[in-house]
Design an enzyme around this catalytic site. Structure first.
Site, mmCIF file in Angstrom:
data_model
loop_
_atom_site.group_PDB
_atom_site.id
_atom_site.type_symbol
_atom_site.label_atom_id
_atom_site.label_comp_id
_atom_site.label_asym_id
_atom_site.label_seq_id
_atom_site.Cartn_x
_atom_site.Cartn_y
_atom_site.Cartn_z
ATOM 1 N N GLY A 35 0.843 -1.199 0.000
ATOM 2 C CA GLY A 35 0.000 0.000 0.000
ATOM 3 C C GLY A 35 0.871 1.239 0.000
ATOM 4 O O GLY A 35 2.073 1.154 0.283
ATOM 5 N N CYS A 51 5.133 -6.431 1.687
ATOM 6 C CA CYS A 51 5.518 -5.014 1.660
ATOM 7 C C CYS A 51 4.825 -4.244 2.794
ATOM 8 O O CYS A 51 5.102 -4.478 3.956
ATOM 9 C CB CYS A 51 5.260 -4.421 0.281
ATOM 10 S SG CYS A 51 6.123 -2.875 0.042
ATOM 11 N N TYR A 52 3.880 -3.370 2.482
ATOM 12 C CA TYR A 52 3.166 -2.643 3.549
ATOM 13 C C TYR A 52 2.545 -3.637 4.536
ATOM 14 O O TYR A 52 2.606 -3.442 5.758
ATOM 15 C CB TYR A 52 2.065 -1.778 2.935
ATOM 16 C CG TYR A 52 1.304 -0.930 3.943
ATOM 17 C CD1 TYR A 52 1.786 0.314 4.326
ATOM 18 C CD2 TYR A 52 0.106 -1.391 4.511
ATOM 19 C CE1 TYR A 52 1.094 1.094 5.248
ATOM 20 C CE2 TYR A 52 -0.588 -0.616 5.432
ATOM 21 C CZ TYR A 52 -0.094 0.631 5.792
ATOM 22 O OH TYR A 52 -0.776 1.400 6.697
ATOM 23 N N HIS A 85 7.886 -8.099 -3.403
ATOM 24 C CA HIS A 85 6.608 -8.449 -4.051
ATOM 25 C C HIS A 85 6.734 -9.775 -4.820
ATOM 26 O O HIS A 85 7.147 -9.762 -5.978
ATOM 27 C CB HIS A 85 6.192 -7.329 -5.012
ATOM 28 C CG HIS A 85 5.791 -6.081 -4.314
ATOM 29 N ND1 HIS A 85 4.522 -5.874 -3.832
ATOM 30 C CD2 HIS A 85 6.503 -4.978 -3.989
ATOM 31 C CE1 HIS A 85 4.445 -4.691 -3.263
ATOM 32 N NE2 HIS A 85 5.648 -4.129 -3.335
ATOM 33 N N GLU A 130 4.401 -11.388 -6.116
ATOM 34 C CA GLU A 130 3.375 -11.451 -7.164
ATOM 35 C C GLU A 130 3.839 -10.860 -8.494
ATOM 36 O O GLU A 130 3.234 -11.108 -9.535
ATOM 37 C CB GLU A 130 2.101 -10.726 -6.688
ATOM 38 C CG GLU A 130 2.199 -9.207 -6.548
ATOM 39 C CD GLU A 130 2.790 -8.728 -5.221
ATOM 40 O OE1 GLU A 130 3.497 -9.513 -4.564
ATOM 41 O OE2 GLU A 130 2.555 -7.565 -4.848
ATOM 42 N N ASP A 183 -16.400 -11.693 -22.833
ATOM 43 C CA ASP A 183 -17.201 -12.007 -21.652
ATOM 44 C C ASP A 183 -18.619 -12.448 -22.014
ATOM 45 O O ASP A 183 -19.108 -13.470 -21.519
ATOM 46 C CB ASP A 183 -17.262 -10.798 -20.697
ATOM 47 C CG ASP A 183 -15.877 -10.327 -20.306
ATOM 48 O OD1 ASP A 183 -14.932 -11.129 -20.429
ATOM 49 O OD2 ASP A 183 -15.728 -9.159 -19.897
ATOM 50 N N LYS A 232 -10.037 -12.242 -16.154
ATOM 51 C CA LYS A 232 -10.144 -12.381 -17.613
ATOM 52 C C LYS A 232 -9.488 -13.668 -18.135
ATOM 53 O O LYS A 232 -10.054 -14.353 -18.983
ATOM 54 C CB LYS A 232 -9.477 -11.169 -18.268
ATOM 55 C CG LYS A 232 -9.826 -10.979 -19.717
ATOM 56 C CD LYS A 232 -11.188 -10.386 -19.830
ATOM 57 C CE LYS A 232 -11.556 -9.963 -21.216
ATOM 58 N NZ LYS A 232 -12.796 -9.190 -21.199
#
Ligand code: XMP
Length: 532
Positions: free
Chosen positions: A57, A84-85, A181, A183, A239, A382
């Site tokens: 964040g 992180c945060y 991070h 991710e 979609d 997605k």
């Protein structure tokens, strides 16, 4: 039911990678949802997640008013991973110290991790030093504050040159804090670390798979809808197409798909949608195509202002749909192709502000006589929607279609929209897409320059040219091709020069009314992806 499923929750502190964290967890075949840090503890308990991940964040956790977490969150007996945060907050709340560093660590950073920790099991040493328990790996760092002292009970399991506590763990309480991070793809073994957390530490079985999603959702829709009738506005985009295929499998002809062809589609697109979903197609459903091009062209005549064009196209779409749905009569359900990023971005999930300002079929529910909205794809990202599409047998040209705006070519023609201009832009765009496909497949399908979105647009500029011995005064086509991850920022894609040359000469040679072709080099910002 999705709500009963084994899941990990991501608690969002406003970091830019929040959705990425959830996607990576799902790539480990573990279902994951994003919630704001304001979510009450009682709700978290009720959900009984198998693990909790706290995101990064933008704040400093020691500042007054900064987003926080209660001590009890760490006492639920549920494994928690702070990133992180989230890592700093965990340390601060549990008695460690967080301070502002003198140097900001940003970008790819060498991190020394202890591979005896379950979190870092299997992380490879980039120095190829197999004798030690310490592996050097590269991770993505982005922080000003740092953990200067780990909280009591924690042991340090990673460090960098500038950061004494790059990761810490308290195995007895199943608490883990990582300063970097995992991710982000730049973190070389990030996926492994997240896998270790969700599959080994949280002991998730990994039962989130798209084939079982299809099976379960089909069963749920059947049960929920019973013998009711369902109406879907099918645009031919990813979609709504996947939704049509899914509903067709669940309820067959109880589903009616209305496809409004507004005459602003790409070349042959209306026919392609009809070929897949119409009478000759493979799906069991009622398909109604409305060719409403003339109505849209009439209303767009003389209109030059982009937002006005958008508004007219949106309004006319609703009118056409409303008229058609009146003919169909009252239905029980209106199906919508909402997907998870729409849910999160509209502020219902995480912390991010409302990002989208344009909707393809905004306002439809107000105009259709129905009892309930159903949104079977609302839990999917997605890439998961695409997997479901393939699972259901949709052709790849639909499943991997690039985004196409609701107002279609109406906003790819600068200035007034006329049938002639639509024809020009359709032809030029078809040539551009064809040549990109040829060039890409000659390089194995996905070359490094492959754009994420590309199209031809028609500028409002006419200029002098020469064709044979004749002077011409014709339009300039703009080729737009961008690389982007989130469509919020973008850069021009480095399409090879010879491909551009070929596209240019084909467009000028084959499309009447064009004597100039330009390649749009602009980034977003300051430009946008579409020209209007
Ligand atoms: P911009 O032009 O805002 O585009 O950089 C970002 C992404 O959004 C799409 N886009 C639209 N989609 N209705 C839509 O459904 C619209 O009015 C609209 N305008 C832009 C654009 O194609 C790109 O993917």
């Amino acid at each position: 039911m999705i709500s009963d499923r084994e899941k990990v929750i991501v608690i969002d502190f406003g970091g830019q990678y929040n959705q990425l964290v959830a996607r990576r967890v799902r790539e480990c075949n573990v279902y994951c949802e994003i919630y704001s840090y304001k979510t009450p503890l009682s709700k978290i308990k009720e959900m009984a997640p198998k693990g909790i991940i706290l995101t990064g964040g933008p704040n400093s956790c020691y500042e007054e008013g900064a987003p926080t977490a209660s001590k009890e969150l760490f006492e639920l007996g549920i494994p928690v991973l702070g990133l992180c945060y989230g890592a700093q907050l965990m340390q601060l709340v549990l008695g460690g110290s967080v301070e502002r560093a003198t140097v900001r660590e940003y970008g790819k950073t060498d991190v020394y991790v202890n591979t005896n920790s379950q979190l870092f099991e299997g992380v490879s040493d980039l120095r190829d030093n197999r004798d030690s328990d310490e592996a050097m790996t590269v991770c993505w760092m982005s922080h000003f504050d740092y953990i200067s002292k780990a909280a009591p009970g924690f042991e340090i399991i990673a460090h960098t040159k500038d950061c004494p506590v790059a990761a810490a763990q308290d195995v007895s309480r199943n608490l883990y804090a990582i300063q970097f991070h995992p991710e982000v793809l730049h973190t070389v073994d990030g996926k492994k670390m997240l896998y270790n957390f969700v599959r080994n530490i949280c002991a998730c079985s990994g039962n989130w798979r798209m084939d079982s999603f299809v099976e379960q959702t089909v069963a749920q829709v059947r049960e929920h809808v019973g013998s009711g009738r369902v109406l879907l506005a099918l645009s031919g985009g990813v979609d709504s197409s996947v939704l049509a295929a899914l509903l067709s499998r669940a309820i067959g002809r109880q589903l009616t798909c209305v496809f409004v062809d507004h005459g602003l589609l790409r070349k042959n697109e209306g026919d392609e949608v009809e070929a897949v979903f119409g009478k000759e197609g493979a799906f069991d459903l009622n398909f109604i195509r409305i060719n409403a091009a003339d109505r849209f062209y009439d209303r767009l005549a003389g209109v030059t202002e982009p937002e006005r064009k958008r508004k007219i196209i949106g309004e006319e779409f609703i009118r056409v749909f409303e008229e058609e749905s009146k003919k169909i009569g009252s239905v029980d359900y209106l199906a919508q192709g909402t997907i998870y990023p729409d849910v999160v971005e509209s502020g219902l999930g995480g912390e991010s502000a409302v990002i989208k300002s344009h909707h393809n079929v905004g306002g439809l529910p107000d105009y259709v006589d129905f009892k309930e909205i159903i949104e079977p794809l609302r839990y999917l990202f997605k890439d998961e929607v695409r997997k479901v599409g393939l699972e259901l047998g949709l052709p790849e040209n639909i499943v991997f279609r690039q985004p196409f705006p609701g107002p279609g070519l109406g906003i790819r023609i600068i200035g007034e929209v006329t049938p002639n201009k639509i024809h020009i832009v359709q032809e030029a765009d078809a040539i551009f897409r064809e040549e990109i496909a040829i060039a890409a497949s000659s390089e194995g399908g996905n070359p490094s320059w492959m754009p994420d979105q590309y199209f031809a647009a028609l500028t409002n500029m006419q200029s002098v040219g020469v064709m044979g011995d004749e002077r011409t005064y014709d339009y300039a086509v703009a080729l737009r091709a961008v690389r982007t991850v989130d469509f919020m920022t973008a850069e021009a894609a480095p399409i090879p020069w010879d491909v551009l040359q070929k596209v240019m000469s084909r467009i000028v040679g084959e499309v009447r009314g064009v004597n100039r072709v330009m390649f749009d080099l602009s980034s977003k910002p300051a430009s946008t992806i579409e020209l209007e």
